[in-house]
Structures are given as structure tokens and as C-alpha cells.
Design a protein around this motif. Structure first.
Motif, PDB file in Angstrom:
ATOM      1  N   ALA A  81       9.139  24.711  -7.752  1.00 57.42           N
ATOM      2  CA  ALA A  81       9.089  26.180  -7.692  1.00 57.42           C
ATOM      3  C   ALA A  81      10.326  26.749  -6.982  1.00 57.42           C
ATOM      4  N   LEU A  82      10.755  26.095  -5.915  1.00 58.81           N
ATOM      5  CA  LEU A  82      11.924  26.578  -5.181  1.00 58.81           C
ATOM      6  C   LEU A  82      13.204  26.393  -5.999  1.00 58.81           C
ATOM      7  N   ARG A  83      13.324  25.289  -6.687  1.00 54.39           N
ATOM      8  CA  ARG A  83      14.491  25.086  -7.572  1.00 54.39           C
ATOM      9  C   ARG A  83      14.509  26.127  -8.679  1.00 54.39           C
ATOM     10  N   LYS A  84      13.345  26.443  -9.228  1.00 55.70           N
ATOM     11  CA  LYS A  84      13.241  27.451 -10.283  1.00 55.70           C
ATOM     12  C   LYS A  84      13.656  28.822  -9.729  1.00 55.70           C
ATOM     13  N   ALA A  85      13.225  29.158  -8.515  1.00 52.57           N
ATOM     14  CA  ALA A  85      13.614  30.427  -7.889  1.00 52.57           C
ATOM     15  C   ALA A  85      15.129  30.473  -7.705  1.00 52.57           C
ATOM     16  N   PHE A  86      15.726  29.357  -7.287  1.00 51.45           N
ATOM     17  CA  PHE A  86      17.178  29.287  -7.142  1.00 51.45           C
ATOM     18  C   PHE A  86      17.856  29.608  -8.471  1.00 51.45           C
ATOM     19  N   GLU A  87      17.379  28.991  -9.546  1.00 49.77           N
ATOM     20  CA  GLU A  87      17.995  29.197 -10.856  1.00 49.77           C
ATOM     21  C   GLU A  87      17.873  30.648 -11.312  1.00 49.77           C
ATOM     22  N   LEU A  88      16.775  31.297 -10.958  1.00 48.64           N
ATOM     23  CA  LEU A  88      16.572  32.687 -11.360  1.00 48.64           C
ATOM     24  C   LEU A  88      17.556  33.652 -10.687  1.00 48.64           C
ATOM     25  N   VAL A  89      18.098  33.265  -9.521  1.00 52.59           N
ATOM     26  CA  VAL A  89      19.083  34.118  -8.850  1.00 52.59           C
ATOM     27  C   VAL A  89      20.502  33.592  -9.005  1.00 52.59           C
ATOM     28  N   GLY A  90      20.685  32.602  -9.884  1.00 57.21           N
ATOM     29  CA  GLY A  90      22.030  32.123 -10.182  1.00 57.21           C
ATOM     30  C   GLY A  90      22.509  30.959  -9.346  1.00 57.21           C
ATOM     31  N   LEU A  91      21.607  30.310  -8.612  1.00 57.13           N
ATOM     32  CA  LEU A  91      21.974  29.112  -7.858  1.00 57.13           C
ATOM     33  C   LEU A  91      21.546  27.891  -8.664  1.00 57.13           C
ATOM     34  N   SER A  92      22.196  26.783  -8.431  1.00 57.72           N
ATOM     35  CA  SER A  92      21.812  25.548  -9.086  1.00 57.72           C
ATOM     36  C   SER A  92      20.597  24.955  -8.371  1.00 57.72           C
ATOM     37  N   GLY A  93      19.619  24.508  -9.140  1.00 55.68           N
ATOM     38  CA  GLY A  93      18.472  23.823  -8.552  1.00 55.68           C
ATOM     39  C   GLY A  93      18.890  22.530  -7.862  1.00 55.68           C
ATOM     40  N   ALA A  94      20.054  21.997  -8.248  1.00 60.08           N
ATOM     41  CA  ALA A  94      20.563  20.761  -7.650  1.00 60.08           C
ATOM     42  C   ALA A  94      20.991  20.951  -6.200  1.00 60.08           C
ATOM     43  N   LEU A  95      21.040  22.206  -5.719  1.00 60.98           N
ATOM     44  CA  LEU A  95      21.351  22.433  -4.305  1.00 60.98           C
ATOM     45  C   LEU A  95      20.233  21.907  -3.407  1.00 60.98           C
ATOM     46  N   ILE A  96      19.060  21.695  -3.998  1.00 60.19           N
ATOM     47  CA  ILE A  96      17.969  21.036  -3.281  1.00 60.19           C
ATOM     48  C   ILE A  96      17.974  19.598  -3.763  1.00 60.19           C
ATOM     49  N   LYS A  97      18.597  18.746  -2.957  1.00 57.82           N
ATOM     50  CA  LYS A  97      18.846  17.358  -3.356  1.00 57.82           C
ATOM     51  C   LYS A  97      17.720  16.454  -2.859  1.00 57.82           C
ATOM     52  N   THR A  98      17.214  15.629  -3.763  1.00 51.28           N
ATOM     53  CA  THR A  98      16.196  14.653  -3.403  1.00 51.28           C
ATOM     54  C   THR A  98      16.855  13.477  -2.695  1.00 51.28           C
ATOM     55  N   VAL A 104      13.950  15.798   0.997  1.00 55.15           N
ATOM     56  CA  VAL A 104      14.914  16.634   0.288  1.00 55.15           C
ATOM     57  C   VAL A 104      15.840  17.288   1.291  1.00 55.15           C
ATOM     58  N   LYS A 105      16.967  17.793   0.771  1.00 52.25           N
ATOM     59  CA  LYS A 105      17.951  18.411   1.640  1.00 52.25           C
ATOM     60  C   LYS A 105      18.641  19.545   0.892  1.00 52.25           C
ATOM     61  N   TYR A 106      18.893  20.656   1.579  1.00 52.20           N
ATOM     62  CA  TYR A 106      19.693  21.734   1.002  1.00 52.20           C
ATOM     63  C   TYR A 106      21.156  21.366   1.217  1.00 52.20           C
ATOM     64  N   ILE A 107      21.948  21.286   0.134  1.00 53.27           N
ATOM     65  CA  ILE A 107      23.330  20.827   0.248  1.00 53.27           C
ATOM     66  C   ILE A 107      24.349  21.940   0.022  1.00 53.27           C
ATOM     67  N   GLY A 108      23.889  23.156  -0.154  1.00 51.59           N
ATOM     68  CA  GLY A 108      24.806  24.274  -0.352  1.00 51.59           C
ATOM     69  C   GLY A 108      25.291  24.827   0.974  1.00 51.59           C
ATOM     70  N   LYS A 109      26.140  25.835   0.873  1.00 58.06           N
ATOM     71  CA  LYS A 109      26.608  26.467   2.105  1.00 58.06           C
ATOM     72  C   LYS A 109      25.615  27.553   2.510  1.00 58.06           C
ATOM     73  N   VAL A 110      25.539  27.779   3.807  1.00 54.11           N
ATOM     74  CA  VAL A 110      24.650  28.821   4.327  1.00 54.11           C
ATOM     75  C   VAL A 110      25.283  29.432   5.577  1.00 54.11           C
ATOM     76  N   THR A 111      25.257  30.752   5.614  1.00 51.37           N
ATOM     77  CA  THR A 111      25.711  31.486   6.782  1.00 51.37           C
ATOM     78  C   THR A 111      24.549  32.351   7.242  1.00 51.37           C
ATOM     79  N   VAL A 112      24.257  32.308   8.530  1.00 52.77           N
ATOM     80  CA  VAL A 112      23.133  33.062   9.070  1.00 52.77           C
ATOM     81  C   VAL A 112      23.662  34.178   9.956  1.00 52.77           C
ATOM     82  N   LYS A 113      23.159  35.386   9.720  1.00 50.60           N
ATOM     83  CA  LYS A 113      23.570  36.537  10.521  1.00 50.60           C
ATOM     84  C   LYS A 113      22.351  37.370  10.863  1.00 50.60           C
TER      85      LYS A 113
END
Length: 189
Positions: A81-98, A104-113
Motif C-alpha cells: 500500500a505504501l509503495r502504491k501511494a508513492f507511485e501515485l505521487v510520482g515516487l518509485s515504489g523501489a524507494l522502499i527497499k526490501t 525494509v528501508k527507505y533509500i530516497g533522500k529526505v529533508t525534515v523541516k
């Protein structure tokens, strides 16, 4: 993570200009497409963005209020479900790596503000919420109508049906596999 409320004052900037707003529990693409997250998807994403990747710790923290055993199918269903949500907003589901046999691990970049910084730095991305009365079938998934420009066309009911059927199929097959393995183990005794 007790309830995730400490994250409500933050905004997460992910790849491709996608933003995650924990306070509103949604992902929003650079083009303004919004995807609401379920409670469990929200908790799962918070854990991934905080660097948690251990399967058992994730299960314990997401489903902590359930007294019984949570099946692996629930865990894998949330990943889907989370990978599908990523794809719906233009992110690759592969950013959630098994990670085999670990989690699993999130392998994309993230900035928190802090959330207050969002409107100052990205005035175009500010969204307007308008309370609406939703049909009973949609009450659990959305609490507000979100207006953003430009907006992508909504998915068809058929696409939603196929997504739901895929999740159910994964859950059913996982449960069936567990039952068959248990049955075989009982026969061998």
C-alpha cells in the motif's frame, strides 16, 4: 513512536519534490496530487523516515494496540500500500527497499523541516482544506477535500478495485501459505 504526534509539527521533503505532511497524513506531489494515507501507512512511513528497518520492530510499533499476533500478510500488505501511494505521487515504489530476512528501508533522500517553514519556502505548494460531507464509503479514507493546482484526474473505480483485489490476493496467499506450512509440520510430527 508512541503516537507520532511529535512528527505533526514537521514536514518531510522527499524525492521529486514530494512532501509528506504527518499532521494531515498525506503525501503531495509537486504538481499538487494528494494521496491520503491510512493510519497504519502513516505509522509505517514515519518509522521508515526515522530510519527503522527491522521487520519485527516495525510490526510491534504499528500494530502495538492489537493484543493478538499480527500476520506477515498485514506487514507485506502495508508495504504494498505504501509503495502504491508513492507511485501515485510520482515516487518509485523501489524507494522502499526490501532487506532480505531483516525488513525494509527507505533509500530516497529526505529533508525534515518545521511545518511553519513550509509556507515560507514553498508558497505554491500551500494547500487549502475545505470540510465536506462524504458518503459513508469514503469517511474512513478522507477527512477533507484538498484543492491544489494543477490537479491530476482521479483514478477510476476500476483502478481502485484492482488495487484492492491485489492487496487482498497477497494477504490471502500469505495466509494460505502459512496454513499449509503449519499443516505439513503437524503431519511430520
Amino acid at each position: 513512536m508512541a503516537n507520532g504526534s511529535e512528527h505533526n509539527e514537521l514536514i518531510f521533503f522527499l524525492d521529486n519534490g514530494v512532501q509528506f505532511l504527518p499532521e494531515k497524513r498525506f503525501l503531495i506531489s509537486l504538481s499538487g496530487h494528494v494521496v491520503n494515507l491510512s493510519e497504519n501507512s502513516y505509522r509505517f512511513l514515519i518509522l521508515l523516515l526515522d530510519g527503522e528497518n527491522d521487520k519485527q520492530k516495525i510490526i510491534n510499533q504499528i500494530w502495538h494496540e492489537q493484543r493478538g499476533v499480527v500476520s506477515d500478510s498485514s506487514y507485506y500488505g502495508q508495504i504494498y500500500a505504501l509503495r502504491k501511494a508513492f507511485e501515485l505521487v510520482g515516487l518509485s515504489g523501489a524507494l522502499i527497499k526490501t532487506i532480505p530476512r531483516r525488513g525494509v528501508k527507505y533509500i530516497g533522500k529526505v529533508t525534515v523541516k518545521p511545518l511553519a517553514v513550509k509556507e515560507e519556502q514553498h508558497p505554491v505548494m500551500a494547500v487549502e482544506h475545505e470540510e465536506v460531507s462524504l458518503p459513508a464509503e469514503h469517511e474512513a479514507t478522507s477527512m477533507a477535500s484538498i484543492k491544489a493546482v494543477p490537479k491530476k484526474p482521479a483514478k477510476s473505480r476500476f483502478d481502485h478495485f484492482i488495487s484492492i483485489m491485489a492487496i487482498l490476493a497477497v494477504c490471502w496467499l500469505t495466509t494460505l501459505t502459512v496454513l499449509v506450512v503449519k499443516y505439513i509440520m503437524q503431519i511430520d510430527k
